[in-house]
Scaffold this active site. Structure first.
Site, PDB file in Angstrom:
ATOM      1  N   ASP A  93      -2.841 -66.156  -7.040  1.00 16.89           N
ATOM      2  CA  ASP A  93      -2.977 -66.508  -6.021  1.00 16.89           C
ATOM      3  C   ASP A  93      -2.228 -65.076  -5.706  1.00 16.89           C
ATOM      4  O   ASP A  93      -1.445 -65.028  -4.781  1.00 16.89           O
ATOM      5  CB  ASP A  93      -2.956 -67.545  -5.572  1.00 16.89           C
ATOM      6  CG  ASP A  93      -2.911 -68.676  -5.924  1.00 16.89           C
ATOM      7  OD1 ASP A  93      -4.178 -69.307  -6.035  1.00 16.89           O
ATOM      8  OD2 ASP A  93      -1.469 -69.630  -6.005  1.00 16.89           O
ATOM      9  N   ASN A 135     -11.426 -82.532  -0.636  1.00 20.67           N
ATOM     10  CA  ASN A 135     -10.080 -82.109  -0.188  1.00 20.67           C
ATOM     11  C   ASN A 135      -9.710 -80.665   0.313  1.00 20.67           C
ATOM     12  O   ASN A 135      -8.821 -80.750   1.059  1.00 20.67           O
ATOM     13  CB  ASN A 135     -10.355 -80.819  -1.947  1.00 20.67           C
ATOM     14  CG  ASN A 135     -10.539 -81.925  -3.270  1.00 20.67           C
ATOM     15  OD1 ASN A 135     -11.141 -81.810  -3.457  1.00 20.67           O
ATOM     16  ND2 ASN A 135      -9.349 -82.864  -3.459  1.00 20.67           N
ATOM     17  N   GLU A 174     -10.810 -72.974  -0.490  1.00 22.29           N
ATOM     18  CA  GLU A 174      -9.781 -72.765  -0.278  1.00 22.29           C
ATOM     19  C   GLU A 174      -9.226 -70.906  -0.390  1.00 22.29           C
ATOM     20  O   GLU A 174     -10.523 -70.550  -0.488  1.00 22.29           O
ATOM     21  CB  GLU A 174      -8.518 -73.083  -1.342  1.00 22.29           C
ATOM     22  CG  GLU A 174      -8.766 -73.133  -2.413  1.00 22.29           C
ATOM     23  CD  GLU A 174      -8.278 -73.786  -3.827  1.00 22.29           C
ATOM     24  OE1 GLU A 174      -7.672 -74.792  -3.050  1.00 22.29           O
ATOM     25  OE2 GLU A 174      -7.716 -73.284  -4.818  1.00 22.29           O
ATOM     26  N   HIS A 213      -9.336 -66.247  -6.284  1.00 26.00           N
ATOM     27  CA  HIS A 213      -7.788 -66.371  -4.771  1.00 26.00           C
ATOM     28  C   HIS A 213      -7.761 -64.993  -4.853  1.00 26.00           C
ATOM     29  O   HIS A 213      -5.779 -64.677  -5.205  1.00 26.00           O
ATOM     30  CB  HIS A 213      -6.677 -67.470  -5.468  1.00 26.00           C
ATOM     31  CG  HIS A 213      -5.336 -67.865  -4.212  1.00 26.00           C
ATOM     32  ND1 HIS A 213      -5.190 -68.530  -3.872  1.00 26.00           N
ATOM     33  CD2 HIS A 213      -5.069 -66.744  -2.770  1.00 26.00           C
ATOM     34  CE1 HIS A 213      -4.699 -69.289  -2.813  1.00 26.00           C
ATOM     35  NE2 HIS A 213      -4.352 -67.946  -2.662  1.00 26.00           N
ATOM     36  N   ARG A 220      -3.036 -68.104 -16.017  1.00 24.02           N
ATOM     37  CA  ARG A 220      -3.812 -67.554 -14.380  1.00 24.02           C
ATOM     38  C   ARG A 220      -2.942 -65.600 -14.561  1.00 24.02           C
ATOM     39  O   ARG A 220      -1.520 -65.495 -13.748  1.00 24.02           O
ATOM     40  CB  ARG A 220      -3.986 -67.962 -13.665  1.00 24.02           C
ATOM     41  CG  ARG A 220      -4.570 -69.201 -13.522  1.00 24.02           C
ATOM     42  CD  ARG A 220      -4.312 -70.126 -11.960  1.00 24.02           C
ATOM     43  NE  ARG A 220      -3.309 -70.435 -12.001  1.00 24.02           N
ATOM     44  CZ  ARG A 220      -2.813 -71.304 -10.482  1.00 24.02           C
ATOM     45  NH1 ARG A 220      -3.603 -71.255  -9.991  1.00 24.02           N
ATOM     46  NH2 ARG A 220      -2.321 -71.585 -10.491  1.00 24.02           N
TER      47      ARG A 220
END
Length: 316
Positions: free
Chosen positions: A20, A163, A200, A264, A298
């Site tokens: 992120d 979600n 998101e 993200h 990640r």
């Protein structure tokens, strides 16, 4: 070729185990970086005069999770912004109980720092961003457009299956909505609904008379990918009809480059200010043992963002 260009050309990670990723280029000439750390227990900030320099910059811990209660677990996706001369960090956090580790119980929070250098000074808690519902909420980002500052975020509407959806609202101050938000998009395409029904991780960029909001969809394994909303800069960003949604993902798994689950993202500018830079996370392997949220690998990648003749961003 600069170090930054080499990094983007070879697509080696800029930073390992930082998901992120958020890169903010400030008027002081520094790039400020923050991201989710694998332990999900703190917020780090670092800075450097170049994007490549962020890799070796010393991180400073701005804030640590509370020992119990609200903001005690799963500190996710911080973003750092300078607004009216003060620094703000937006982040999501959950709470633990005897029977719950806080997963998917997140709310959005804001920290403030009045120092000129956000690696110094004190970060104070400004509290929770209150929205239309007391429900799962995360990934707040902010942008200014024609004199109004907006918040865009992901949240669970209790009446909508799935979600999280994306919402936008004007801000009264950096931690308070000035009005209820309106929904911009919900998961509806196959590529947004694998594993989880997710929209998101929004990020905003302006170019050639257009507003763009990138976002991520599906579960956080190799299916994670990015979509795009766009609107005219003359349109009302609070009107969902102003926005057009991509029918296909704009960035997805690329096995030829060993990039799995890209998403993200954030946007920044090159050192000379001429190029837009895409910052995103991805894994370098496909198979994951256990819950993908607890796989630490990640990594942060950077890539020059190109633009088509029609003025649309090219992420690949």
């Amino acid at each position: 070729m600069t170090v930054q260009q080499q990094t983007m050309a070879t697509e080696q990670p800029l930073l390992l185990q930082r998901a992120d990723p958020w890169v903010y280029k400030h008027e002081d000439g520094f790039y400020y970086f923050t991201a989710s750390v694998p332990e999900y227990d703190r917020i780090e900030v670092r800075r450097a005069s170049t994007i490549a320099g962020l890799a070796d910059a010393e991180p400073v811990t701005a804030w640590r999770k509370r020992p119990a209660g609200m903001m005690s677990a799963n500190i996710w996706a911080p973003e750092i912004h300078c607004i009216d001369g003060k620094w703000y960090i937006y982040f999501a956090a959950a709470r633990t109980t005897e029977t719950n580790d806080g997963l998917f119980d997140h709310r959005m929070f804001v920290l403030e720092n009045t120092a000129a250098n956000p690696l110094e000074g004190e970060w104070t808690e400004k509290g929770q961003i209150k929205t239309m519902w007391e429900s799962f909420a995360l990934d707040a980002t902010t942008f200014e457009h024609r004199g109004t500052r907006y918040l865009v975020w992901a949240q669970k509407d209790p009446d909508i299956q799935g979600n999280s959806n994306l919402y936008i609202a004007p801000l009264a101050n950096p931690w308070t909505l000035a009005a209820d938000g309106v929904m911009l998009t919900k998961p509806e395409y196959d590529w947004e609904t694998i594993g989880f029904l997710v929209n998101e991780g929004p990020a905003v960029i302006k170019h050639d008379g257009r507003l763009f909001i990138s976002y991520s969809g599906s579960a956080t394994n190799h299916h994670y990918c990015m979509g795009l909303l766009e609107a005219s800069e003359d349109a009302n960003p609070m009107d969902p009809a102003s926005w057009t949604k991509s029918a296909q993902p704009v960035l997805k798994m690329d096995e030829s480059r060993s990039l799995f689950g890209p998403g993200h993202n954030s946007f920044t500018k090159s050192e000379d200010g001429q190029d837009d830079i895409l910052v995103f996370h991805a894994r370098t392997y496909k198979e994951i043992v256990g819950d993908p949220l607890y796989d630490p690998n990640r990594h942060t990648f950077v890539r020059k963002l190109r633009w088509s003749a029609e003025g649309k961003p090219i992420f690949e």
